[in-house]
Design a protein around this motif. Structure first.
Motif, short mmCIF file in Angstrom:
data_model
loop_
_atom_site.label_atom_id
_atom_site.label_comp_id
_atom_site.label_asym_id
_atom_site.label_seq_id
_atom_site.Cartn_x
_atom_site.Cartn_y
_atom_site.Cartn_z
N ALA A 42 36.35 30.31 46.53
CA ALA A 42 36.45 30.07 45.41
C ALA A 42 37.91 29.06 45.37
O ALA A 42 38.34 28.45 44.89
CB ALA A 42 36.95 31.91 45.41
N GLU A 43 37.96 29.09 47.34
CA GLU A 43 38.82 28.15 46.92
C GLU A 43 40.51 29.09 46.36
O GLU A 43 41.98 28.54 46.60
CB GLU A 43 39.45 26.41 46.16
CG GLU A 43 38.63 26.32 46.47
CD GLU A 43 38.12 24.64 46.06
OE1 GLU A 43 38.60 24.18 44.75
OE2 GLU A 43 38.26 23.81 46.44
N LYS A 44 40.48 30.19 47.25
CA LYS A 44 41.76 31.48 46.23
C LYS A 44 41.38 32.98 46.98
O LYS A 44 39.77 32.47 47.06
CB LYS A 44 41.84 31.34 45.42
CG LYS A 44 40.81 31.81 43.99
CD LYS A 44 41.87 31.72 42.64
CE LYS A 44 40.53 32.59 42.12
NZ LYS A 44 40.13 32.66 40.07
N ASN B 44 42.88 50.40 41.34
CA ASN B 44 42.03 49.30 41.04
C ASN B 44 40.79 48.67 41.29
O ASN B 44 41.00 47.35 41.52
CB ASN B 44 43.44 48.68 40.98
CG ASN B 44 45.01 49.27 40.47
OD1 ASN B 44 45.57 49.49 39.23
ND2 ASN B 44 45.73 48.99 41.62
N LYS B 45 40.42 49.67 40.93
CA LYS B 45 38.79 48.83 41.37
C LYS B 45 38.12 47.39 40.27
O LYS B 45 37.74 47.37 41.40
CB LYS B 45 37.58 49.80 41.41
CG LYS B 45 36.21 49.34 41.71
CD LYS B 45 35.32 50.54 41.23
CE LYS B 45 34.24 50.12 42.00
NZ LYS B 45 33.06 50.87 41.35
N SER B 46 38.06 47.78 38.57
CA SER B 46 38.45 46.80 38.44
C SER B 46 38.51 45.66 39.12
O SER B 46 37.98 44.59 38.68
CB SER B 46 37.84 47.55 37.09
OG SER B 46 39.26 47.52 36.67
N ARG B 47 39.99 45.29 38.60
CA ARG B 47 40.67 44.40 38.81
C ARG B 47 40.03 43.54 40.23
O ARG B 47 40.19 42.92 40.38
CB ARG B 47 41.61 44.88 39.32
CG ARG B 47 43.15 43.59 39.68
CD ARG B 47 44.62 44.17 39.56
NE ARG B 47 44.58 43.90 40.65
CZ ARG B 47 45.34 44.81 41.39
NH1 ARG B 47 46.73 45.65 40.11
NH2 ARG B 47 46.51 45.04 42.34
N TYR B 48 39.58 44.35 41.25
CA TYR B 48 39.72 43.40 42.27
C TYR B 48 37.88 43.19 42.07
O TYR B 48 37.43 42.07 43.10
CB TYR B 48 39.31 43.99 43.69
CG TYR B 48 40.83 44.56 43.94
CD1 TYR B 48 41.02 43.98 44.79
CD2 TYR B 48 41.87 45.58 44.29
CE1 TYR B 48 42.77 44.23 45.57
CE2 TYR B 48 42.95 45.65 44.15
CZ TYR B 48 43.77 45.25 44.90
OH TYR B 48 44.81 45.18 45.78
N VAL B 49 36.83 43.87 41.62
CA VAL B 49 35.85 43.58 40.95
C VAL B 49 35.47 42.21 40.40
O VAL B 49 35.10 40.82 40.27
CB VAL B 49 35.28 44.09 40.77
CG1 VAL B 49 33.52 44.10 40.29
CG2 VAL B 49 34.23 45.36 41.89
N ASN B 50 36.98 42.41 39.36
CA ASN B 50 36.40 40.78 38.26
C ASN B 50 36.89 40.04 39.30
O ASN B 50 37.09 38.45 38.57
CB ASN B 50 37.57 41.57 37.43
CG ASN B 50 37.02 42.87 36.95
OD1 ASN B 50 36.03 42.79 36.13
ND2 ASN B 50 37.99 42.77 35.91
N ARG B 51 37.80 40.07 40.45
CA ARG B 51 38.96 38.03 41.19
C ARG B 51 37.24 37.99 41.57
O ARG B 51 36.85 36.64 41.36
CB ARG B 51 39.53 38.47 41.74
CG ARG B 51 39.79 39.66 41.95
CD ARG B 51 40.98 39.61 43.27
NE ARG B 51 42.05 40.61 42.57
CZ ARG B 51 43.32 40.77 43.82
NH1 ARG B 51 42.86 40.96 45.44
NH2 ARG B 51 44.72 41.24 43.53
N PHE B 52 36.16 38.51 42.15
CA PHE B 52 34.87 37.28 42.59
C PHE B 52 33.37 37.88 41.64
O PHE B 52 32.73 36.96 42.63
CB PHE B 52 34.54 37.89 44.17
CG PHE B 52 34.20 39.85 44.57
CD1 PHE B 52 35.59 40.50 44.62
CD2 PHE B 52 33.22 40.31 43.90
CE1 PHE B 52 35.04 41.85 45.08
CE2 PHE B 52 33.08 41.51 43.79
CZ PHE B 52 33.77 42.38 44.79
N LEU B 53 33.52 38.37 39.99
CA LEU B 53 32.14 38.20 39.67
C LEU B 53 31.26 37.19 39.33
O LEU B 53 30.16 36.50 39.14
CB LEU B 53 32.81 38.88 38.14
CG LEU B 53 32.84 40.32 39.00
CD1 LEU B 53 33.30 40.67 36.81
CD2 LEU B 53 31.77 40.76 38.95
N LYS B 54 32.72 35.66 39.18
CA LYS B 54 32.46 34.65 38.88
C LYS B 54 31.48 33.57 39.98
O LYS B 54 30.43 32.73 39.64
CB LYS B 54 33.04 33.52 38.56
CG LYS B 54 34.46 33.87 37.87
CD LYS B 54 35.34 32.44 37.27
CE LYS B 54 35.92 33.17 36.36
NZ LYS B 54 37.42 31.96 35.34
#
Length: 350
Positions: free
Chosen positions: A288-290, A316-326
C-alpha cells in the motif's frame, strides 16, 4: 517429485501440491518440510527445523546441519523428475543450477519480489532465470514476474479464510517458529496480565506455547489453524508475516509485531537509512506504500505501546478495517494450486 519447503508457511502451501500430485497418480513425493507435507502423504526425509531460521545469527548456528542435509538433498535430486521449491530463495539459488545440469525442471512457488521496489527489477530477472515455472501467490510478486511467460498466478491457500464475524475475542498469534515465540512470549504474557477482563485466545498450532498462559483463567489455548481463529477475533496481535496478511483478507483489525536479535536489528536499521531495506516491514504496508497496519517491531514491540493499540482498535474497529479494504481483493486471484499441478506435470514430462 522433490519439494523443498523450508518454513511452516511454505510447508502448508507445498502440501496442496504434494496432495494433488499423489492423488493424480504422478508418483511419490520426497520432501524437506514439516507436518503438513507429512499429512499430505509426502516422504519428509529432511526436517525443515534447521532451515526455518530467523536472521543471520540463527542461520550461522544452523549452518553445519543445513550443509549436511544439503548433501542428502543433492543425492535425492538425482532420482527426481521435478524440483519444487516453495519460497526459500536461497535454496533456489543453491539447487537450481544442480538440477539444470541434470536436466531436471525447476518450479519456484511463492517467488519473492524485490521488496525495495515494485515490479520487475534486475534482482527478479536474475531469480526468474533459475526456474522453469513460477507459481505466483501474491499481487506484489505478480507485479514483478507477470511479464514472464513462465509465471502463473495462483491462489495462496493461506488466504482461504472467512470474513470477520467478531465474537469479541482478543487474539494472540506468536508465530510459527520456535524462536519467534520465545522472543515474543514475555511481551504477550504482560499483555495477558493487562487484559484480564477480556476473553483471550492464543494460537498454539505449532506446539510452542506450552503452559505459559496457565495462570490466566481468561485465556484459551487453541491448537486449530489460525484461519479458523482469526475471524472470531475483534482485535489481533500477530507476529509479522502470513498471519498479518490473513487478518487483512479476513478484515480483522491487527497489530503486527516482531522481534529479532539486536545484532540483526542494528544491521537492518543501518541498511534502512541507506535505502537498502523497505520503508515498511509488513507486506500490506509495503504494497500500500503507507502504514495501514500498525507495525510494532523490536523496541516498539512493548506492552505499553501494544496496550494503547489494542484499546484504540477495540473502540475504533471499523476505522482500522477501512484502511486496508482496498487491497483485500489482491490476495485471492488466480487458479488453485491443485490446478497448477497440471502445468507441473507437463513440465516434468517434456
Amino acid at each position: 517429485m522433490l519439494i523443498l519447503a523450508p518454513d511452516p508457511s511454505g510447508d502448508f502451501i507445498a502440501s496442496r501440491i504434494a496432495e494433488a500430485w499423489i492423488r493424480t497418480g504422478q508418483g511419490s513425493v520426497k520432501a524437506l518440510g514439516g507436518s503438513f507435507l507429512k499429512s499430505a502423504g509426502a516422504d519428509v526425509f529432511v526436517s525443515q527445523d534447521p532451515f526455518s531460521t530467523i536472521g543471520f545469527v540463527d542461520a550461522v548456528l544452523n549452518l553445519p546441519k543445513t550443509l549436511k542435509e544439503g548433501k542428502r538433498i543433492e543425492k535425492e535430486l538425482m532420482n527426481s523428475s521435478v524440483l519444487v521449491i516453495v519460497d526459500g530463495r536461497y535454496l533456489l539459488e543453491r539447487f537450481s543450477p544442480i538440477a539444470k545440469k541434470m536436466s531436471i525442471p525447476v518450479v519456484w512457488v511463492a517467488p519473492s519480489p524485490d521488496w525495495k521496489k515494485k515490479g520487475e527489477t534486475l534482482r527478479t530477472k536474475k531469480l526468474e532465470v533459475l526456474a522453469d515455472l513460477l507459481l505466483v501467490t501474491d499481487e506484489m510478486s505478480w507485479m514483478a514476474y507477470s511479464n514472464s511467460r513462465k509465471a502463473i498466478r495462483v491462489k495462496n491457500p493461506h488466504f482461504n479464510i472467512s470474513e470477520n464475524k467478531d465474537e469479541g475475542l482478543l487474539g494472540f498469534f506468536l508465530g510459527s517458529r520456535k524462536k519467534e515465540v520465545e522472543r515474543l512470549m514475555p511481551v504477550f504474557l504482560k499483555l495477558a496480565e493487562r487484559f484480564k477482563t477480556k476473553k483471550i485466545i492464543v494460537s498454539d498450532a505449532f506446539g510452542y506455547i506450552g503452559d505459559k498462559f496457565n495462570q490466566f483463567s481468561n485465556v484459551e489455548i487453541s491448537k486449530e489453524d489460525a484461519k479458523k481463529i482469526i475471524p472470531s477475533c475483534r482485535v489481533v496481535v500477530a507476529c509479522n508475516g502470513t498471519l498479518v496478511q490473513q487478518c487483512v483478507v479476513s478484515k480483522t483489525p491487527v497489530v503486527a509485531v516482531y522481534k529479532t536479535s539486536n545484532l540483526l536489528w542494528n544491521v537492518l536499521s543501518v541498511s534502512k537509512l541507506f535505502g537498502k531495506t523497505p520503508k515498511f516491514w509488513t507486506h500490506p504496508n509495503i504494497f500500500a506504500e503507507k502504514e495501514i497496519i500498525p507495525e510494532r517491531i523490536q523496541n516498539l514491540c512493548n506492552p505499553d505501546m501494544l496496550e494503547k493499540d489494542i484499546n484504540d482498535m477495540w473502540i475504533n474497529k471499523s476505522r482500522y478495517v477501512n484502511r486496508f479494504l482496498k487491497i483485500t481483493n489482491k490476495y485471492n486471484s488466480g487458479s488453485t494450486l491443485a490446478e497448477s499441478v497440471e502445468s507441473i506435470k507437463t513440465l516434468a514430462n517434456e
